[in-house]
Design an enzyme around this catalytic site. Structure first.
Site: not given
Ligand code: CAA
Ligand code: NAI
Length: 700
Positions: A63, A107, A110, A130
């Site tokens: 998400a 998400g 999911e 999450e």
């Molecule tokens: N939403 C919004 N922005 C996100 C994002 C997300 N889910 N995941 C990453 N980003 C953004 C970061 O903030 C970053 O932005 P900036 O360049 O502006 O700083 C950019 O994407 C790149 O992220 P990273 O620097 O972390 O890049 P990476 O290659 O080192 O890692 C990644 C990539 C593994 C996807 C890591 O970003 C990560 O772990 N992201 C979070 C994933 C997550 O927690 N997903 C679950 C979300 S909650 C959910 O989905 C709830 C649900 O049930 C619906």
């Protein structure tokens, strides 16, 4: 379609590509786009199957956390809602195949689980991270995941937040096929095959791995125990297990309703707000004024380290683990042998724990070249100095390496207390000199403080930030002040803990209160680990800065002179046996009482609340000073330092975020009640009714 979702038709398969850089988050527009694509595929007689994939580096990484943040703070009422879309996908009369690469997280997974099949590239990973944000999957993940992989594996993934790699995902039943070679053409071929097969796998109808409440009772109990242990004081992991239990106990739709209810509660929690802050704070640290994506960075292919002691050896491993060849030079053969022996032992321990294979160990060891000379220093890209903490010695070695190194070689120091500018003055290239303050053990700890000297160039800072990423560490740029950021805040915190003991608390009470608050370790246990001699030396080095009449820690002196140097001598604030667990020692308690009596310090019962206020608020006050002096760019940077390097509980967001949640006015009042000098920034923020988060936002 929307701009973020495009469709092309290949051999009768509608290939739906989600293109929302950088990580294809499910921002507004994406679910709508996918829904429209499914709708069109359903109606188009020329389409026999659907393939959904992500553009660029990854499938959907979750998400949109920005959207979640807005919702968590009550600034928007619409939480992301995927339920309609997931039902539409699952009910589609044509097979929907999800093709995963990169990281399918939250998400994203999911969404993938609602497809009839999942294929993946060999490097793909899938996870429900999450809990790291203080929430649970809110798009039916807790209901579909156990249906695909069983309850035990689902508990593990949900509580740890750990993504699984493709081979494991395939073994668990999460992925149906791993596609070597081009994912899209392999996915199209798979989808065509599936369209001939006829039967659709609706995940929500696959109950064979679920079991019953009774058959899973032990798993739920041990899962909760694991969650309490590994994620102390956190609500989301336990909430995720509640939702899993609902998957087992209730029909799918009712389970989903229950999940939604729990997910909403989590999202509205203080812990979720703190953890979401921590997520963005960690990503903001690399945004430095004056440095952009276009700032030149120097490639770091080969490095050298001076000193093979505790830090030199650890840093060598950190570099070798990232594939960087590294020379380790010491001035003493015995020290060099000892250092390399420790490196080997550390690697052996990792192999025996199954972290990596012996071949990997050999590869890494082969990258580390121990020697007593400067041979090869003329061709390295980076030299990190980790010799004894002594200014004259550091200046001497910097003058030496300055003569040998290429003009484009970065000269870094691992000093924890010395002035970077004074070290840089020993060279003719002060713009190439930077502090890289690693934390012990350097191959494990994530934090790297990057210390900017007054002449360090932006290119060098940008390179150090890139190096931190390469080493999988969090690099935070800090100013060249005494103790930099982390240790500068820890010193008054440690001192206050000493005072609390002198006034009547025991070290064990202070440590327990701090651990109950969420700190990974109590401060006395930390001090015993670092060494009482180290604290003593630091105090004496800066004794001249103590004001006349200022209160000083008294017991520290006595412990030092008694040779109670902490873990290394078997006794410090605690005593230690072979397992190195701190054991409260009545002898120390008597020593503290006697010292207090001699100094005329009245003893009294001290509450846990006072312990937390005095230990944590004094850190916050120092953090505010650091901010007002510009030695940290953001309050969020300070939080990241404390989360990545000092065991501060992530679910409290870091010290500065925690201060906001307590209320800065309350903190200021308590600081005044304790008769400390409040930081002028703190006073100003209280006058303005502002917060540290507000301070950061205004400067973003
Ligand atoms: N939403 C919004 N922005 C996100 C994002 C997300 N889910 N995941 C990453 N980003 C953004 C970061 O903030 C970053 O932005 P900036 O360049 O502006 O700083 C950019 O994407 C790149 O992220 P990273 O620097 O972390 O890049 P990476 O290659 O080192 O890692 C990644 C990539 C593994 C996807 C890591 O970003 C990560 O772990 N992201 C979070 C994933 C997550 O927690 N997903 C679950 C979300 S909650 C959910 O989905 C709830 C649900 O049930 C619906
Ligand atoms: P250490 O005492 O374990 O190792 C220092 C090594 O440097 C010894 O092996 C010594 O033989 C070698 N050395 C001395 N002079 C040398 C020279 N001229 N050329 C090459 N090698 C030489 O020290 P430690 O703990 O590794 O600390 C190193 C630096 O890292 C210090 O500046 C210290 O303040 C800093 N630091 C230490 C941390 C810790 O937890 N130990 C944490 C963060 C920084």
């Amino acid at each position: 379609m929307t701009e973020m979702v495009r469709v092309s038709i290949t051999s009768g398969v509608a290939v739906v590509t989600i293109d929302n850089p950088p990580v294809n988050a499910l921002s507004p527009g994406v679910p709508e786009g996918v829904s429209a694509a499914i709708d069109r595929a359903e109606r188009d007689p020329a389409v026999s199957a659907v393939l959904i994939m992500g553009a660029g580096r990854t499938f959907v990484a979750g998400a949109d956390i920005k959207q979640l943040e807005e919702h968590a703070h009550g600034r928007s009422s619409s939480a992301p809602n995927l339920h309609g879309l997931l039902k539409q996908i699952e009910d589609c009369t044509k097979p929907v195949v999800m093709a995963l690469h990169g990281t399918a997280l939250g998400g994203g997974l999911e969404l993938a689980m609602a497809g009839h099949y999942r294929v993946a590239s060999p490097d793909a990973q899938a996870g429900q991270p999450e809990v790291n944000l203080g929430i649970i999957p809110g798009a039916e993940g807790t209901q579909r995941l156990p249906r695909l992989i069983g309850v035990a594996a689902a508990i593990d993934m949900l509580v740890s937040g750990r993504p699984v790699k493709a081979p494991e995902a395939a073994r668990l039943g999460l992925f149906d096929k791993i596609i070597e070679g081009d994912l899209q053409s392999g996915g199209v071929a798979f989808a065509l095959e599936a369209s001939k097969y006829g039967k659709r796998h609706k995940t929500r109808e696959r109950n064979e791995k679920l079991g019953t409440l009774q058959s899973n009772a032990d798993l739920f109990a041990s899962g909760r125990e694991q969650a309490r242990k590994t994620r102390r004081n956190q609500t989301a992991p336990l909430a995720a297990i509640d939702a899993l239990e609902a998957a087992v106990a209730l029909p799918f739709d009712e389970g989903c309703r229950k999940e939604r209810e729990i997910a909403e509660q989590c999202l509205a929690s203080e812990q979720a707000r703190a953890l979401i802050h921590a997520f963005f704070a960690e990503r903001a640290v690399s945004k430095i004024r004056g440095i952009s994506k276009d700032t030149r960075t120097y490639p770091i292919r080969r490095a050298a380290i001076l000193g093979s002691g505790t830090m030199g050896g650890g840093i060598a491993m950190a570099l070798a683990n990232a594939g960087i060849a590294v020379i380790v030079k010491d001035s003493d053969q015995q020290a060099l042998d000892r250092g390399m022996h420790t490196v080997r032992q550390n690697y052996e321990a990792s192999v025996s724990k199954g972290r990596f294979t012996r071949e990997v160990m050999d590869e890494r060891l082969a990258l580390i070249l121990p020697q007593l000379t400067y041979e090869g220093f003329e061709s390295v890209d980076l030299i990190i100095e980790a010799v004894f903490e002594n200014m004259a010695l550091k200046r001497q070695v910097f003058a030496e390496i300055d003569k040998i190194a290429r003009p484009e070689c970065i000269l870094a120091t691992n000093t924890s207390t010395l002035n970077i500018d004074e070290i840089a003055d020993a060279t003719v290239r002060p713009h190439m000199v930077v502090g890289t303050h690693f934390f012990s053990p350097a191959h494990v700890m994530r934090l790297l403080e990057i210390v900017r000297g007054s002449r360090t160039s932006n290119e060098v800072i940008a390179t150090a930030l890139a190096l931190a990423k390469q080493l999988r560490k969090v690099g935070v740029v800090v100013g060249n002040c005494r103790g930099f950021v982390g240790n500068r805040m820890m010193l008054p915190y440690m001192r206050e803990a000493h005072f609390l003991a002198e006034e009547g608390a025991t070290p064990a009470q202070v440590d327990r209160a701090l651990q109950d608050f969420g700190m990974a370790m109590g401060i006395f246990a930390v001090e015993d680990m670092g060494g009482i001699d180290l604290s003593w030396r630091v105090r004496h080095e800066y004794k001249h800065l103590e004001k006349p009449g200022e209160r000083v820690p008294l017991v520290l002196e006595k412990l030092y002179h008694l040779g109670r140097l902490g873990q290394k001598s078997g006794a410090g604030w605690y005593r230690y046996e072979a397992d190195r667990k701190p054991i409260p020692d009545p002898e120390v308690e008597r020593l503290i009482e006697k010292t207090a009596k001699e100094a005329g310090i009245p003893r009294r019962a001290i509450s846990d609340e006072e312990i937390i206020e005095r230990c944590i608020y004094i850190m916050i006050n120092e953090g505010a000073r650091i901010l007002e002096e510009g030695h940290a760019q953001r309050a969020g940077d300070i939080d990241t330092i404390y989360l990545a390097g000092y065991g501060f509980p992530a679910y409290r967001g870091g010290p500065m975020w925690y201060a906001d949640t307590v209320g800065l006015d309350k903190i200021l009042n308590r600081i005044r009640a304790f008769r400390w000098e409040p930081s002028s920034l703190l006073k100003r923020l209280v006058e303005e009714g502002n917060t540290f988060a507000g301070f950061d936002a205004a400067r973003a």
